[in-house]
Design a protein around this motif. Structure first.
Motif, mmCIF file in Angstrom:
data_model
loop_
_atom_site.group_PDB
_atom_site.id
_atom_site.type_symbol
_atom_site.label_atom_id
_atom_site.label_comp_id
_atom_site.label_asym_id
_atom_site.label_seq_id
_atom_site.Cartn_x
_atom_site.Cartn_y
_atom_site.Cartn_z
ATOM 1 N N ALA A 171 20.581 42.621 10.344
ATOM 2 C CA ALA A 171 19.097 42.983 10.382
ATOM 3 C C ALA A 171 18.687 43.754 8.854
ATOM 4 O O ALA A 171 17.354 43.744 8.981
ATOM 5 C CB ALA A 171 19.442 43.958 11.817
ATOM 6 N N ASP A 172 19.425 44.447 8.366
ATOM 7 C CA ASP A 172 19.301 44.892 7.514
ATOM 8 C C ASP A 172 19.135 44.519 6.290
ATOM 9 O O ASP A 172 17.527 43.989 5.483
ATOM 10 C CB ASP A 172 20.309 45.820 6.892
ATOM 11 N N THR A 173 19.962 42.893 5.945
ATOM 12 C CA THR A 173 19.635 41.689 4.921
ATOM 13 C C THR A 173 18.184 41.547 5.764
ATOM 14 O O THR A 173 18.043 40.184 4.984
ATOM 15 C CB THR A 173 20.904 40.580 5.289
ATOM 16 N N GLU A 174 17.860 40.649 6.673
ATOM 17 C CA GLU A 174 17.097 40.695 7.126
ATOM 18 C C GLU A 174 15.211 41.182 7.168
ATOM 19 O O GLU A 174 14.554 40.502 6.414
ATOM 20 C CB GLU A 174 16.984 40.216 8.948
ATOM 21 N N ASN A 175 15.593 42.222 7.033
ATOM 22 C CA ASN A 175 14.918 43.230 6.511
ATOM 23 C C ASN A 175 14.628 43.095 5.140
ATOM 24 O O ASN A 175 13.588 43.616 4.787
ATOM 25 C CB ASN A 175 14.764 44.626 7.131
ATOM 26 N N ILE A 176 15.415 43.640 4.730
ATOM 27 C CA ILE A 176 15.510 44.031 2.725
ATOM 28 C C ILE A 176 14.781 42.312 2.960
ATOM 29 O O ILE A 176 14.044 41.948 1.217
ATOM 30 C CB ILE A 176 16.690 43.560 2.843
ATOM 31 N N ARG A 177 14.972 40.833 3.124
ATOM 32 C CA ARG A 177 14.147 40.088 3.098
ATOM 33 C C ARG A 177 12.959 40.179 2.621
ATOM 34 O O ARG A 177 11.906 38.986 2.376
ATOM 35 C CB ARG A 177 15.238 38.332 3.276
ATOM 36 N N GLU A 178 12.896 40.358 4.431
ATOM 37 C CA GLU A 178 10.792 40.180 4.598
ATOM 38 C C GLU A 178 10.642 41.303 3.261
ATOM 39 O O GLU A 178 9.760 40.669 3.305
ATOM 40 C CB GLU A 178 11.112 40.892 5.817
ATOM 41 N N ARG A 179 10.983 42.703 3.217
ATOM 42 C CA ARG A 179 10.107 43.296 1.933
ATOM 43 C C ARG A 179 10.471 42.887 0.805
ATOM 44 O O ARG A 179 9.644 43.130 0.454
ATOM 45 C CB ARG A 179 11.692 44.519 1.882
ATOM 46 N N THR A 180 11.439 41.839 0.475
ATOM 47 C CA THR A 180 11.232 41.302 -0.654
ATOM 48 C C THR A 180 10.193 40.321 -1.236
ATOM 49 O O THR A 180 9.426 40.078 -1.810
ATOM 50 C CB THR A 180 13.151 41.063 -1.387
ATOM 51 N N ARG A 181 10.273 39.847 -0.216
ATOM 52 C CA ARG A 181 9.342 38.488 -0.028
ATOM 53 C C ARG A 181 7.954 38.907 0.181
ATOM 54 O O ARG A 181 7.313 38.637 -0.584
ATOM 55 C CB ARG A 181 9.402 37.304 1.238
ATOM 56 N N LYS A 182 7.599 40.386 0.963
ATOM 57 C CA LYS A 182 6.152 41.061 0.644
ATOM 58 C C LYS A 182 5.976 41.631 -0.624
ATOM 59 O O LYS A 182 4.583 41.600 -1.438
ATOM 60 C CB LYS A 182 6.072 41.715 1.800
ATOM 61 N N GLU A 183 6.805 42.228 -1.478
ATOM 62 C CA GLU A 183 7.210 42.429 -2.814
ATOM 63 C C GLU A 183 6.399 41.051 -3.602
ATOM 64 O O GLU A 183 6.603 41.514 -4.453
ATOM 65 C CB GLU A 183 8.416 43.235 -3.444
ATOM 66 N N ILE A 184 7.391 40.523 -3.768
ATOM 67 C CA ILE A 184 7.340 39.591 -5.111
ATOM 68 C C ILE A 184 5.612 38.796 -4.670
ATOM 69 O O ILE A 184 5.147 38.557 -5.542
ATOM 70 C CB ILE A 184 8.067 38.351 -4.182
ATOM 71 N N GLN A 185 5.131 38.753 -2.846
ATOM 72 C CA GLN A 185 4.040 38.076 -2.928
ATOM 73 C C GLN A 185 2.880 39.140 -3.400
ATOM 74 O O GLN A 185 2.321 38.725 -3.819
ATOM 75 C CB GLN A 185 3.601 38.277 -1.045
ATOM 76 N N LYS A 186 2.782 40.540 -3.247
ATOM 77 C CA LYS A 186 2.336 41.550 -3.723
ATOM 78 C C LYS A 186 2.229 41.497 -5.751
ATOM 79 O O LYS A 186 0.643 41.919 -5.706
ATOM 80 C CB LYS A 186 2.955 42.548 -3.061
ATOM 81 N N SER A 187 3.176 41.555 -5.621
ATOM 82 C CA SER A 187 3.519 41.677 -7.927
ATOM 83 C C SER A 187 2.876 39.898 -7.688
ATOM 84 O O SER A 187 1.714 40.175 -9.372
ATOM 85 C CB SER A 187 4.885 40.829 -7.886
ATOM 86 N N THR A 188 2.948 38.484 -7.268
ATOM 87 C CA THR A 188 1.720 37.703 -7.943
ATOM 88 C C THR A 188 0.315 37.692 -7.517
ATOM 89 O O THR A 188 -0.446 37.678 -8.156
ATOM 90 C CB THR A 188 2.294 36.604 -6.852
ATOM 91 N N GLN A 189 0.252 38.638 -6.361
ATOM 92 C CA GLN A 189 -1.334 39.009 -6.087
ATOM 93 C C GLN A 189 -2.121 40.010 -7.367
ATOM 94 O O GLN A 189 -2.950 39.486 -7.137
ATOM 95 C CB GLN A 189 -1.612 39.282 -4.769
ATOM 96 N N PHE A 190 -1.462 41.099 -7.144
ATOM 97 C CA PHE A 190 -1.601 41.993 -8.181
ATOM 98 C C PHE A 190 -0.852 42.521 -9.593
ATOM 99 O O PHE A 190 -1.025 43.245 -9.532
ATOM 100 C CB PHE A 190 -1.442 43.755 -7.740
ATOM 101 N N ALA A 191 -0.515 41.049 -10.076
ATOM 102 C CA ALA A 191 0.036 40.963 -11.843
ATOM 103 C C ALA A 191 -0.794 40.940 -12.958
ATOM 104 O O ALA A 191 -0.569 42.200 -13.544
ATOM 105 C CB ALA A 191 0.424 39.923 -11.717
ATOM 106 N N ILE A 192 -1.798 41.132 -12.471
ATOM 107 C CA ILE A 192 -2.791 41.056 -13.465
ATOM 108 C C ILE A 192 -4.212 42.323 -13.547
ATOM 109 O O ILE A 192 -5.223 42.175 -13.926
ATOM 110 C CB ILE A 192 -3.984 39.949 -13.497
#
Length: 298
Positions: free
Chosen positions: A157-178
């Protein structure tokens, strides 16, 4: 035995439904036919009267035809009963097969139940035969196994949560990189706006001054292209003039008492606000109306 009695007995027996009796009568009649023929020839040799011979001959022919009818009727009834009995036997065999199949299924189910009962009994016997020390060891091992299973599930469960958080962070980083780069470009947009506002309105469309008109048009086109580029990358400008003041989107630079407007209304915009992919990049710098005091009313 007289022939008339044989025929009368056979006719009476035909009225019954006993096929075995009818077949017996037919056999008796076949046995009596040769006897009657011999009797006829004896009478023909000894009798002096031709009329008696003729009458006996006719009676013999009638009785023979009656016996033939009896034989055909008996054979027909016998064949029909055999067909019916054959159908009945087939139906009975089918029913017996079904009953046997059901019995076999029940027997198999009973065997499986007995096997399971035997296994449970063996387990109970083994547990009863175990020493208390062995039982304690088994119980402790079972607890350890359950603890390890729970820990494994929590780790998944922790691994799945970390994976989901990482995915969201990557999405945010791509959206707000500029974000930083875009924020620095906002000052350029503001300077271009100030340059456009410095030209008087009556001279913005005056083509007599060709240099000023060309300069104003070039700066205006540059700012428009810059705003279109911002919009292409998710950065949009908003002008809240006339809207209700919102602290999440607006930054109040000053307040002015105004009697003709409700308090908390944006009456002036010094700098427009910008939103990057739904997030406020820069709040709009505005002036807000307020309720005038009594002294100010006088």
């Amino acid at each position: 035995m007289n022939m008339n009695t044989i025929v009368s007995n056979s006719v009476n027996l035909l009225s019954t439904s006993n096929i075995n009796t009818l077949s017996a009568v037919s056999n008796i009649a076949k046995q009596q036919i040769p006897i009657m023929k011999r009797t006829f020839f004896n009478v023909a040799s000894t009798s002096s009267s031709s009329s008696l011979l003729f009458n006996n001959h006719n009676s013999l022919l009638k009785q023979n035809s009656i016996l033939n009818n009896i034989n055909t009727h008996v054979s027909f009834r016998f064949n029909s009963t055999e067909a019916n009995s054959g159908k009945e036997t087939k139906d009975e065999t089918k029913k017996e097969k079904k009953v046997e199949e059901k019995r076999e299924e029940k027997s198999e189910e009973n065997k499986e139940d007995k096997k399971e009962d035997k296994k449970e009994d063996k387990k109970d016997e083994k547990e009863s035969e175990m020493d208390p020390a062995v039982k304690k060891l088994l119980e402790s091992k079972d607890k350890k196994i359950s603890d390890l299973q729970n820990a494994y599930k929590r780790a998944l469960a922790d691994t799945e949560n970390i994976r989901e958080r990482t995915r969201k962070e990557i999405q945010k980083s791509t959206q707000f990189a500029i974000q930083k780069f875009a924020k620095d470009l906002l000052d350029i947009s503001d300077i271009l706006k100030m340059a456009l506002e410095s030209v008087p309105e009556e001279k913005r469309e005056d083509k007599s001054d060709n240099i000023l008109y060309s300069l104003f048009t070039g700066v205006s086109m540059t700012r428009t292209q810059l705003l279109n580029t911002f919009k292409k990358h998710g950065l949009e400008m908003f002008n809240p003039l006339g809207e209700v003041f919102d602290a999440n989107k607006h930054q109040a630079m000053f307040q002015t008492p105004m009697a003709d407007k409700e308090p908390g209304i944006v009456i002036a915009v010094q700098k427009e606000g910008y939103i990057l992919n739904g997030r406020i990049l820069r709040p709009a710098q505005v002036g807000v109306s307020k309720k005038p005091d009594d002294s100010e009313k006088k």
